[in-house]
Design a protein around this motif. Structure first.
Motif, PDB file in Angstrom:
ATOM      1  N   THR A   1      46.534  18.374  32.540  1.00  6.01           N
ATOM      2  CA  THR A   1      45.224  19.018  32.552  1.00  6.01           C
ATOM      3  C   THR A   1      44.944  19.687  33.898  1.00  6.01           C
ATOM      4  OG1 THR A   1      44.167  16.989  33.284  1.00  6.01           O
ATOM      5  CG2 THR A   1      44.299  17.347  30.916  1.00  6.01           C
ATOM      6  N   HIS A   2      45.655  19.272  34.928  1.00  6.91           N
ATOM      7  CA  HIS A   2      45.518  19.851  36.263  1.00  6.91           C
ATOM      8  C   HIS A   2      46.749  19.447  37.082  1.00  6.91           C
ATOM      9  CE1 HIS A   2      43.837  15.774  36.537  1.00  6.91           C
ATOM     10  NE2 HIS A   2      44.274  15.772  37.774  1.00  6.91           N
ATOM     11  N   SER A   3      46.804  19.854  38.335  1.00  9.11           N
ATOM     12  CA  SER A   3      47.900  19.422  39.210  1.00  9.11           C
ATOM     13  C   SER A   3      47.325  18.684  40.404  1.00  9.11           C
ATOM     14  CB  SER A   3      48.687  20.614  39.753  1.00  9.11           C
ATOM     15  OG  SER A   3      49.160  21.396  38.711  1.00  9.11           O
TER      16      SER A   3
ATOM     17  N   ARG B   1      35.139  18.185  34.233  1.00 11.26           N
ATOM     18  CA  ARG B   1      35.332  17.863  35.654  1.00 11.26           C
ATOM     19  C   ARG B   1      34.001  17.578  36.319  1.00 11.26           C
ATOM     20  NH1 ARG B   1      39.516  21.820  38.625  1.00 11.26           N
ATOM     21  NH2 ARG B   1      38.704  20.684  40.405  1.00 11.26           N
TER      22      ARG B   1
ATOM     23  N   ASP C   1      38.702  18.137  44.766  1.00 10.14           N
ATOM     24  CA  ASP C   1      38.388  19.361  44.026  1.00 10.14           C
ATOM     25  C   ASP C   1      37.493  20.305  44.831  1.00 10.14           C
ATOM     26  OD1 ASP C   1      36.037  17.990  43.949  1.00 10.14           O
ATOM     27  OD2 ASP C   1      35.933  17.811  41.773  1.00 10.14           O
TER      28      ASP C   1
ATOM     29  N   ALA D   1      44.834  23.933  39.633  1.00 10.90           N
ATOM     30  CA  ALA D   1      44.931  24.246  38.205  1.00 10.90           C
ATOM     31  C   ALA D   1      46.242  23.710  37.624  1.00 10.90           C
ATOM     32  CB  ALA D   1      44.852  25.754  37.998  1.00 10.90           C
ATOM     33  N   ALA D   2      46.256  23.530  36.303  1.00 12.31           N
ATOM     34  CA  ALA D   2      47.434  22.969  35.637  1.00 12.31           C
ATOM     35  C   ALA D   2      48.678  23.826  35.881  1.00 12.31           C
ATOM     36  CB  ALA D   2      47.170  22.833  34.138  1.00 12.31           C
TER      37      ALA D   2
ATOM     38  N   ARG E   1      43.213  18.918  44.187  1.00  9.92           N
ATOM     39  CA  ARG E   1      43.347  19.117  42.750  1.00  9.92           C
ATOM     40  C   ARG E   1      43.406  20.619  42.481  1.00  9.92           C
ATOM     41  NH1 ARG E   1      39.914  15.705  38.280  1.00  9.92           N
ATOM     42  NH2 ARG E   1      40.023  17.200  36.597  1.00  9.92           N
TER      43      ARG E   1
ATOM     44  N   GLU F   1      43.915  26.834  31.157  1.00  8.32           N
ATOM     45  CA  GLU F   1      43.548  26.716  32.571  1.00  8.32           C
ATOM     46  C   GLU F   1      42.068  26.483  32.719  1.00  8.32           C
ATOM     47  OE1 GLU F   1      45.956  26.229  34.407  1.00  8.32           O
ATOM     48  OE2 GLU F   1      47.099  26.697  32.628  1.00  8.32           O
ATOM     49  N   THR F   2      41.713  25.607  33.623  1.00  6.17           N
ATOM     50  CA  THR F   2      40.279  25.395  33.871  1.00  6.17           C
ATOM     51  C   THR F   2      39.962  25.744  35.306  1.00  6.17           C
ATOM     52  OG1 THR F   2      40.790  23.078  34.264  1.00  6.17           O
ATOM     53  CG2 THR F   2      39.820  23.644  32.157  1.00  6.17           C
TER      54      THR F   2
ATOM     55  N   ASP G   1      35.841  12.609  36.559  1.00  3.99           N
ATOM     56  CA  ASP G   1      35.543  13.350  35.333  1.00  3.99           C
ATOM     57  C   ASP G   1      34.464  12.667  34.508  1.00  3.99           C
ATOM     58  OD1 ASP G   1      37.539  15.274  35.787  1.00  3.99           O
ATOM     59  OD2 ASP G   1      39.064  13.967  34.938  1.00  3.99           O
TER      60      ASP G   1
ATOM     61  N   HIS H   1      39.972  17.943  27.389  1.00  2.00           N
ATOM     62  CA  HIS H   1      39.669  18.883  28.477  1.00  2.00           C
ATOM     63  C   HIS H   1      39.591  20.322  27.978  1.00  2.00           C
ATOM     64  CE1 HIS H   1      44.032  19.448  28.433  1.00  2.00           C
ATOM     65  NE2 HIS H   1      43.844  20.545  29.127  1.00  2.00           N
TER      66      HIS H   1
END
Lengths: 394, 389
Positions: free
Chosen positions: B321-323, A354, B291, B339-340, B337, A393-394, A337, A310
């Motif tokens: 990778t995310h929350s 994503r 998302d 951000a981490a 969904r 962070e994405t 994804d 990721h």
């Protein structure tokens, strides 16, 4: 919840436990301590030793060497090799194991009957647990008349009804299709959180481990490679083995060369082969002062840079100052994804993007990297540095 | 290769006597065209009718009603052999004691091909499947993935087939090797331009393999579309739920003239869209993907407006990778969904489903938004939205 108070969650201590079968080593000597009431995830690939370890914990097998102690309210007893019937534990397997001749109701009730729970309380507890696992409409059916998901719900209900101090789950959702797995995982997590039971949950899936949270024990080829709070092990793996076990799709590992005077790393294969674009001299990665110090301390200039999928981003921006270019070998679509397999001059990498990206085979892909997101490992696989918390962070 | 047309095709086991009631259809009557050289997947849970549909195409079953055409020619009454269909099954089907070469050559020799032509064609197919080095080996000793490649090769070796049907072909393949075979299938499709129809219950298989996916449930085709269309614009609530992980969120809603109400939440929406939804059915649901919403840990000065709504945190899972958050919202429960690094500050977070990504369903069917994106733009550009960090 049931009217009966829960028995105490058990502590478990494994000391120098190992398991050999003939010449084959299933588990190398290991030490492990489980805190009462905690959720523990055993994470590792198939044949990593998860099932062997669970069977030792359950007393289904005796270890070749080492002792297993069980703690209850501060008192310890040696349970090494003690048969499972003399232990206060419940186990759920990959396969949907139920009593085929008993109804769902009787399957759930069986551990309570064994313990001589009174009729009224028994009925109430079966009803409660059946409701929680959404089995109420099926109580009078036999397991063979149920779908796979309902059969495994029945096995889980029986294990939960037992209200044991230790609950062992060996990849309980692996044989369900992905929507059922998703649904049951969320429900199971809610049920386990409100219980005063020590849970050990074996899985091959990093995403499942992260979703369960708690503590993780990462296993590889019969060894415990790292254990600790799940999120902490994920973000700061102590070794390449732990980082790999915690990455699905697989971790991208790129050999690098350290230039101590400039505080940068050059991707070993990529630089000469035009792996990088936008940088005429090759793909140079600026390292943080801490990373520079860590690599310098090894006294070796060759090391490994690693990125989770990721972290190979679909868009530029921010601190994503590096670009990898390559040819798309396959765009796999998993859940929400896209896993992009990309062939670059420096090696094959996998990116996790994503959303659904319909990239055809052979098309060009640009992957944008943030140098702060790299992990560093020695060539022997010891951790050198990890991304800072702010990155990623994405 | 052939264009395949299904014209009002329906099937009920036990024949027409059973077809009367809606529930008796194993496959409800449907009309569909699959273009020559396309890659299609039939996707759905077990019992959804996908295997019935496959068997109707291969000729193992004759439909209770309707016609099946290959390149315009009616083949409804023809058996499997006359239809010129190749099939690949879940488990490798090959001759254990024969060499890989003889296995691949078998379908050609069986049809009286000249030996020189056999050699050329087998060579081509073996090259494509990375089996060239194994041609002289016996099939028996090879690992499962190589054996399944031989089965695939036997399906692809003939040049005259109308289509190749694949029934869960990667079931026996080790998870770590699956992506290699998926890539192989894609490459083959790209190079040979064969019509491929792939049956699976696995979303990854279907969405990775196919140009277009046919999503089925309870004997009904619910949507035919590209993977992206299924994800971004599901035409049925089942498709929204089944595609994506977690699936789309659905909240039962009551429609007003200019807004939709879900529990204590009111969202302003386009009047014309609402009117069409009201006319399309009686039970309405609002849908959005996990998302497709923004979330804030704490209220900001302007969250009092309509766009941001408080939502109770039911569960919070940092996924690395995310929350993932499960939130009590609009009288139901939704997944979001984030951000981490996201951390809820208390029992509530502030949620704003993205207006441009809302979907409206009437009796489980999508009510298209029509070309009126602009009419909801004022909500999207409220000061509240602008205040999001």
């Amino acid at each position: 919840m049931s009217a009966t108070p829960h028995p105490a969650a058990l502590a478990l201590k494994l000391e120098g436990v190992e398991q050999r079968v003939g010449a084959a080593i299933h588990l190398y000597p290991l030490n492990l301590e489980l805190v009462p009431g905690q959720l523990n995830v055993l994470l590792g690939a198939t044949l990593a030793g998860k099932t062997s370890l669970l069977r030792l914990m359950a007393g289904l097998d005796a270890p070749t060497a080492g002792r297993i102690h069980e703690g209850s309210r501060g008192a310890w007893r040696d349970v090494t090799g003690l048969p499972v019937r003399q232990r206060d534990l419940a186990m759920v397997y990959q396969q949907f194991i139920n009593y085929p001749s008993l109804s769902v109701r009787e399957n759930i009730a069986s551990p309570l009957r064994l313990r001589g729970v009174a009729k009224g309380e028994l009925e109430q507890r079966v009803a409660t647990i059946a409701e929680q696992l959404r089995l109420t409409p099926f109580l009078d059916r036999r397991p063979a008349e149920l779908s796979g998901g309902q059969q495994q719900r029945t096995a889980l209900a029986r294990a939960l009804a037992k209200d044991a101090g230790l609950l062992l789950l060996d990849e309980p959702l692996v044989n369900l299709d992905y929507k059922l797995r998703e649904e049951l995982r969320a429900e199971l997590l809610q049920l386990l959180r409100v219980r005063n039971t020590t849970v050990v949950y074996a899985t091959t899936e990093p995403q499942e481990a992260l979703q369960l949270g708690g503590n993780v024990v990462v296993m590889e080829a019969g060894r415990v490679v790292q254990s600790g709070p799940t999120l902490q092990v994920f973000s700061r793996p102590a070794s390449l083995a732990a980082a790999r076990a915690f990455s699905d799709p697989p971790l991208n590992v790129l050999p690098a060369r350290f230039d101590g005077t400039r505080g940068i790393a050059t991707l070993a294969n990529g630089a000469a082969n035009g792996l990088a674009s936008g940088l005429s001299g090759g793909l140079e990665v600026a390292l943080s002062p801490a990373a520079v110090a860590a690599v310098r301390a090894t006294g070796v200039n060759e090391f490994l840079l690693a990125l989770r999928p990721h972290q190979l981003h679909s868009e530029p921006g921010g601190c994503r100052s590096l670009t990898l270019q390559g040819t798309v070998e396959l765009a796999e679509i998993s859940g929400s994804d896209t896993y992009l397999h990309v062939h670059t001059a420096g090696g094959d990498v996998v990116a996790q993007w994503r959303g659904i990206h319909p990239l055809s085979l052979g098309s060009r892909a640009h992957l944008f990297l943030d140098p702060r997101e790299f992990f560093g490992f020695t060539c022997e696989g010891a951790a050198l540095f990890a991304p800072t918390a702010a990155a990623g962070e994405t | 290769m052939a264009r395949i047309e299904l014209v009002n095709v329906g099937h009920a086991y036990g024949g027409a006597a059973n077809a009367g009631t809606e529930t008796r259809w194993a496959l409800r009557p449907m009309t569909m065209t699959w273009r020559d050289g396309g890659a299609y997947a039939l996707l759905g849970p077990s019992g959804c009718g996908k295997t019935t549909l496959l068997n109707l195409i291969s000729g193992l079953l004759t439909p209770t009603q309707g016609r099946i055409l290959f390149d315009g020619k009616d083949i409804t009454q023809l058996g499997p052999r006359e239809r010129n269909i190749a099939q690949v099954f879940q488990f490798p089907v090959l001759y254990d004691t024969m060499t890989v070469f003889d296995n691949l050559a078998f379908p050609l020799r069986n049809r009286g091909w000249k030996e020189a032509a056999v050699r050329t064609r087998v060579g081509e197919v073996a090259e494509l499947l990375d089996l060239a080095a194994d041609l002289k080996r016996r099939a028996r000793g090879l690992p499962p993935d190589a054996q399944q490649k031989i089965s695939l090769g036997r399906g692809l070796v003939r040049t005259d087939v109308a289509a190749v049907l694949l029934d869960e072909p990667l079931t026996v393949i080790d998870p770590h090797l699956k992506w290699l075979l998926r890539r192989k299938l894609k490459q083959i499709h790209q190079q040979l331009k064969v019509s491929l129809i792939y049956v699976t219950h696995d979303q990854v298989e279907a969405l990775t393999f196919a140009e277009e996916v046919v999503v089925m449930n309870h004997g009904e085709v619910l949507q035919v579309g590209t993977p992206q269309a299924l994800y971004e614009a599901p035409e049925h609530t089942f498709v929204g739920h089944f595609i994506g992980s977690p699936g789309m969120n659905f909240l039962p809603c009551k429609l007003g003239a200019n807004e939709a109400r879900m529990g204590d939440v009111t969202l302003p929406m386009d009047a014309e869209w609402l009117a069409r939804a009201a006319a399309a059915g009686t039970e309405h649901q609002l849908g959005f993907r996990p998302d497709a919403a923004e979330v804030l840990a704490a209220p900001v000065a302007s969250t009092a407006g309509a766009a941001w709504q408080p939502a109770r945190v039911q569960s919070f899972q940092p996924m690395g990778t995310h929350s993932l958050l499960q939130l009590g919202f609009g009288g139901g429960s939704v997944w979001v969904r984030a951000a981490a690094a996201f951390q809820p500050a208390g029992d509530y977070v502030w949620l704003r489903p993205l207006p441009g990504k809302l979907a409206l369903f009437a009796d489980q069917r999508l009510v298209p938004r029509s070309a009126t994106e602009a009419s909801i733009a004022p909500h999207a550009s409220t000061p509240e939205a602008g205040a999001a960090p």
